[in-house]
Design an enzyme around this catalytic site. Structure first.
Site, PDB file in Angstrom:
ATOM      1  N   SER A 143      11.357  -0.069  -8.777  1.00 15.38           N
ATOM      2  CA  SER A 143      11.901   1.002  -7.951  1.00 15.38           C
ATOM      3  C   SER A 143      13.071   0.454  -7.145  1.00 15.38           C
ATOM      4  O   SER A 143      13.125  -0.740  -6.836  1.00 15.38           O
ATOM      5  CB  SER A 143      10.826   1.526  -6.994  1.00 15.38           C
ATOM      6  OG  SER A 143      11.389   2.371  -6.005  1.00 15.38           O
ATOM      7  N   TYR A 156       4.240   0.219  -1.489  1.00 13.54           N
ATOM      8  CA  TYR A 156       4.823   0.609  -2.769  1.00 13.54           C
ATOM      9  C   TYR A 156       5.993  -0.315  -3.114  1.00 13.54           C
ATOM     10  O   TYR A 156       6.083  -0.846  -4.230  1.00 13.54           O
ATOM     11  CB  TYR A 156       5.287   2.062  -2.711  1.00 13.54           C
ATOM     12  CG  TYR A 156       5.825   2.597  -4.021  1.00 13.54           C
ATOM     13  CD1 TYR A 156       4.975   3.141  -4.972  1.00 13.54           C
ATOM     14  CD2 TYR A 156       7.195   2.596  -4.292  1.00 13.54           C
ATOM     15  CE1 TYR A 156       5.456   3.641  -6.173  1.00 13.54           C
ATOM     16  CE2 TYR A 156       7.688   3.094  -5.483  1.00 13.54           C
ATOM     17  CZ  TYR A 156       6.819   3.620  -6.413  1.00 13.54           C
ATOM     18  OH  TYR A 156       7.314   4.108  -7.606  1.00 13.54           O
TER      19      TYR A 156
END
Length: 251
Positions: A143, A156
């Site tokens: 990401s 995350y």
């Protein structure tokens, strides 16, 4: 002989888009789904409409204890559907979202993200390695949040950072078998991920647009096509790399 790509989380979103782009290239697909069987069957039908073969299998990548049985199922499906013992590519795509400030993140939330985004790809890849053909390829999904920081995404982003490090280790250790391993790092994409946060929340959408050089969030099709390229022979000399596909977020 057609090539076979296994995609986790292939029933919707980025995984589904990647499957369809790979099907356009003539690749056969094994996709997994956690709970949305109907969506998985729809994805299989869409792939088959393009000509390639496709099979959908249930899998929760956050439950590593099921991976031995899953690998046995994949082995059986390869024999029954393709009369083969190996597949050619693995896309570790399945994931969950987590938006929680660091100060209030619970151990349960931590475990859920790590189990899905790090432990899952780590041990699923390990279990499937005997079934992955020499000269194959693995694509992990990171990401943009592993490069830049946004409040509420600490675990995350940390998990995705670990995936990027893991990718380099796998590229090194699997080179003996000529298996190449890369990471794709999407930016903010307008899908139903995280409850459609980027797609459906006007404030989030506007903020993403304001920090992206190309002035908007990405679309699933734009990530799926990049995934397909990195899993194809077009990218055969790309190895151990992190490729960000974010439209230029926070340059």
């Amino acid at each position: 002989m057609s090539q076979i790509i296994l995609i986790t989380g292939g029933s919707r979103g980025l995984g589904r888009s990647a499957a369809l782009h790979l099907a356009d290239r003539g690749h056969d697909i094994i996709l997994t789904y956690r709970s949305q069987k109907e969506a998985a069957e729809t994805a299989v039908a869409a792939i088959q409409a393009k000509g390639p073969k496709a099979v959908a299998l249930p899998l929760d990548v956050g439950q590593a204890r099921h991976f031995v049985a899953f690998a046995a199922t994949v082995k059986r499906v390869l024999a029954q559907t393709w009369q083969r013992e190996t597949f050619d590519g693995l896309l570790n795509n399945a994931g969950i979202a987590m938006h929680e400030p660091f100060a209030s993140t619970t151990e349960e939330q931590f475990d859920a993200v790590i189990d899905t985004h790090l432990k899952g790809p780590y041990f699923l890849t390990q279990r499937l390695l005997p079934l992955l053909a020499d000269g194959g390829r693995i694509l992990n999904v990171s990401s943009g949040l592993a490069r830049f920081s946004m409040p509420g995404t600490s675990i995350y982003g940390a998990a995705k950072g670990a995936v990027e490090v893991l990718t380099r280790y796998l590229a090194t250790e699997l080179a003996e078998r000529q298996i190449r391993v890369n990471t794709i790092a999407p930016g903010a994409i307008a899908t139903d991920f995280s409850g459609g946060r980027v797609r459906d929340n006007p404030e989030v959408n506007a903020y993403v647009s304001s920090i992206t050089a190309l002035g908007r969030p990405g679309r699933a099709d734009e990530i799926g096509s990049a995934m397909a390229m990195l899993l194809s022979d077009d990218a055969r000399w790309i190895n151990g790399e992190r490729i960000e596909a974010s439209g230029g977020m926070r340059l």
